[in-house]
Design a protein around this motif. Structure first.
Motif, PDB file in Angstrom:
ATOM      1  N   GLU A   1       0.830  -1.220   0.000  1.00 19.78           N
ATOM      2  CA  GLU A   1       0.000   0.000   0.000  1.00 19.78           C
ATOM      3  C   GLU A   1       0.861   1.265   0.000  1.00 19.78           C
ATOM      4  O   GLU A   1       0.538   2.234  -0.686  1.00 19.78           O
ATOM      5  N   LYS A   2       1.954   1.263   0.759  1.00 17.56           N
ATOM      6  CA  LYS A   2       2.792   2.456   0.889  1.00 17.56           C
ATOM      7  C   LYS A   2       3.765   2.649  -0.272  1.00 17.56           C
ATOM      8  O   LYS A   2       3.957   3.761  -0.757  1.00 17.56           O
ATOM      9  N   GLU A   3       4.386   1.563  -0.733  1.00 16.00           N
ATOM     10  CA  GLU A   3       5.487   1.689  -1.680  1.00 16.00           C
ATOM     11  C   GLU A   3       5.148   1.274  -3.118  1.00 16.00           C
ATOM     12  O   GLU A   3       5.656   1.866  -4.062  1.00 16.00           O
ATOM     13  N   VAL A   4       4.339   0.255  -3.293  1.00 13.90           N
ATOM     14  CA  VAL A   4       4.106  -0.304  -4.630  1.00 13.90           C
ATOM     15  C   VAL A   4       2.903   0.335  -5.314  1.00 13.90           C
ATOM     16  O   VAL A   4       3.017   0.876  -6.410  1.00 13.90           O
ATOM     17  N   LEU A   5       1.755   0.279  -4.696  1.00 13.95           N
ATOM     18  CA  LEU A   5       0.529   0.778  -5.307  1.00 13.95           C
ATOM     19  C   LEU A   5       0.627   2.231  -5.778  1.00 13.95           C
ATOM     20  O   LEU A   5       0.181   2.545  -6.889  1.00 13.95           O
ATOM     21  N   PRO A   6       1.233   3.138  -5.019  1.00 15.53           N
ATOM     22  CA  PRO A   6       1.336   4.520  -5.493  1.00 15.53           C
ATOM     23  C   PRO A   6       2.180   4.689  -6.766  1.00 15.53           C
ATOM     24  O   PRO A   6       2.105   5.723  -7.424  1.00 15.53           O
ATOM     25  N   ARG A   7       2.957   3.696  -7.125  1.00 12.02           N
ATOM     26  CA  ARG A   7       3.812   3.806  -8.315  1.00 12.02           C
ATOM     27  C   ARG A   7       3.189   3.173  -9.566  1.00 12.02           C
ATOM     28  O   ARG A   7       3.815   3.124 -10.614  1.00 12.02           O
ATOM     29  N   HIS A   8       1.981   2.701  -9.461  1.00 13.49           N
ATOM     30  CA  HIS A   8       1.374   2.013 -10.604  1.00 13.49           C
ATOM     31  C   HIS A   8       1.234   2.937 -11.811  1.00 13.49           C
ATOM     32  O   HIS A   8       1.540   2.543 -12.939  1.00 13.49           O
ATOM     33  N   ARG A   9       0.789   4.157 -11.627  1.00 13.98           N
ATOM     34  CA  ARG A   9       0.653   5.095 -12.746  1.00 13.98           C
ATOM     35  C   ARG A   9       2.014   5.335 -13.398  1.00 13.98           C
ATOM     36  O   ARG A   9       2.135   5.324 -14.622  1.00 13.98           O
ATOM     37  N   ALA A  10       3.057   5.518 -12.612  1.00 14.47           N
ATOM     38  CA  ALA A  10       4.400   5.722 -13.161  1.00 14.47           C
ATOM     39  C   ALA A  10       4.860   4.488 -13.919  1.00 14.47           C
ATOM     40  O   ALA A  10       5.512   4.594 -14.967  1.00 14.47           O
ATOM     41  N   TRP A  11       4.522   3.299 -13.414  1.00 16.52           N
ATOM     42  CA  TRP A  11       4.888   2.066 -14.109  1.00 16.52           C
ATOM     43  C   TRP A  11       4.199   2.001 -15.465  1.00 16.52           C
ATOM     44  O   TRP A  11       4.836   1.694 -16.479  1.00 16.52           O
ATOM     45  N   LEU A  12       2.901   2.279 -15.489  1.00 18.51           N
ATOM     46  CA  LEU A  12       2.171   2.269 -16.763  1.00 18.51           C
ATOM     47  C   LEU A  12       2.759   3.262 -17.754  1.00 18.51           C
ATOM     48  O   LEU A  12       2.955   2.943 -18.930  1.00 18.51           O
ATOM     49  N   ASP A  13       3.020   4.478 -17.299  1.00 19.88           N
ATOM     50  CA  ASP A  13       3.598   5.501 -18.177  1.00 19.88           C
ATOM     51  C   ASP A  13       4.950   5.054 -18.719  1.00 19.88           C
ATOM     52  O   ASP A  13       5.257   5.254 -19.894  1.00 19.88           O
ATOM     53  N   HIS A  14       5.761   4.438 -17.871  1.00 18.07           N
ATOM     54  CA  HIS A  14       7.094   4.007 -18.295  1.00 18.07           C
ATOM     55  C   HIS A  14       7.026   2.893 -19.331  1.00 18.07           C
ATOM     56  O   HIS A  14       7.714   2.959 -20.351  1.00 18.07           O
ATOM     57  N   VAL A  15       6.239   1.870 -19.093  1.00 20.60           N
ATOM     58  CA  VAL A  15       6.220   0.738 -20.025  1.00 20.60           C
ATOM     59  C   VAL A  15       5.557   1.096 -21.346  1.00 20.60           C
ATOM     60  O   VAL A  15       5.832   0.454 -22.356  1.00 20.60           O
ATOM     61  N   ARG A  16       4.716   2.098 -21.357  1.00 18.77           N
ATOM     62  CA  ARG A  16       4.149   2.564 -22.631  1.00 18.77           C
ATOM     63  C   ARG A  16       5.222   3.231 -23.486  1.00 18.77           C
ATOM     64  O   ARG A  16       5.169   3.178 -24.706  1.00 18.77           O
ATOM     65  N   ALA A  17       6.196   3.866 -22.830  1.00 20.63           N
ATOM     66  CA  ALA A  17       7.223   4.609 -23.547  1.00 20.63           C
ATOM     67  C   ALA A  17       8.487   3.789 -23.798  1.00 20.63           C
ATOM     68  O   ALA A  17       9.197   4.042 -24.765  1.00 20.63           O
ATOM     69  N   GLN A  18       8.791   2.806 -22.952  1.00 13.02           N
ATOM     70  CA  GLN A  18      10.042   2.072 -23.044  1.00 13.02           C
ATOM     71  C   GLN A  18       9.817   0.600 -22.707  1.00 13.02           C
ATOM     72  O   GLN A  18       8.828   0.244 -22.093  1.00 13.02           O
ATOM     73  N   SER A  19      10.773  -0.224 -23.059  1.00 21.61           N
ATOM     74  CA  SER A  19      10.634  -1.650 -22.787  1.00 21.61           C
ATOM     75  C   SER A  19      11.479  -2.115 -21.601  1.00 21.61           C
ATOM     76  O   SER A  19      11.361  -3.255 -21.174  1.00 21.61           O
ATOM     77  N   ASP A  20      12.332  -1.266 -21.051  1.00 21.00           N
ATOM     78  CA  ASP A  20      13.157  -1.676 -19.914  1.00 21.00           C
ATOM     79  C   ASP A  20      12.413  -1.439 -18.605  1.00 21.00           C
ATOM     80  O   ASP A  20      11.318  -0.891 -18.575  1.00 21.00           O
ATOM     81  N   ALA A  21      13.004  -1.857 -17.514  1.00 22.99           N
ATOM     82  CA  ALA A  21      12.385  -1.703 -16.203  1.00 22.99           C
ATOM     83  C   ALA A  21      12.286  -0.225 -15.836  1.00 22.99           C
ATOM     84  O   ALA A  21      13.183   0.558 -16.151  1.00 22.99           O
ATOM     85  N   PRO A  22      11.220   0.166 -15.172  1.00 25.69           N
ATOM     86  CA  PRO A  22      11.106   1.568 -14.756  1.00 25.69           C
ATOM     87  C   PRO A  22      12.203   1.927 -13.759  1.00 25.69           C
ATOM     88  O   PRO A  22      12.694   1.064 -13.019  1.00 25.69           O
ATOM     89  N   PRO A  23      12.596   3.190 -13.723  1.00 27.02           N
ATOM     90  CA  PRO A  23      13.744   3.578 -12.897  1.00 27.02           C
ATOM     91  C   PRO A  23      13.536   3.359 -11.400  1.00 27.02           C
ATOM     92  O   PRO A  23      14.507   3.226 -10.658  1.00 27.02           O
TER      93      PRO A  23
END
Length: 105
Positions: free
Chosen positions: A21-43
């Motif tokens: 809840e604290k660390e993973v879930l809040p980064r979901h939007r950033a993960w989606l944005d990253h994988v749409r733009a690139q194929s490597d792991a998000p930073p």
């Protein structure tokens, strides 16, 4: 058959849920944005993995680990509620080093 969670399993479920809840879930939007733009792991993935490992939330479902290998050695019954939490986001198991093995074709 008794499917009540053991005290140990409840503790792991509580710890993983709080971290998720604290660390993973809040980064979901950033993960989606990253994988749409690139194929490597998000930073942020490496940092999340370091935090999970430091919190003792690493290699959660490997009961046969050697004594010198990091992990929890949880049984399948103890691991099941944790997999349910991680399954809320399909990329979350990677944070905890619980993802499926990569297949090479």
């Amino acid at each position: 058959m008794d499917f009540d969670l053991s005290e140990r399993s409840e503790r792991w479920r509580r710890d993983l849920s709080a971290f998720f809840e604290k660390e993973v879930l809040p980064r979901h939007r950033a993960w989606l944005d990253h994988v749409r733009a690139q194929s490597d792991a998000p930073p942020f993935m490496a940092g999340l993995q370091q935090k999970a490992r430091a919190a003792g939330l690493w290699n959660l479902g490997l009961p046969e680990l050697a004594d010198d290998e990091p992990g929890t050695r949880l049984s399948n019954l103890d691991y099941a509620p944790l997999a349910e939490i991680m399954g809320r986001l399909f990329w979350a198991p990677e944070v905890f080093n619980c993802q499926r093995p990569m297949c090479r074709t």
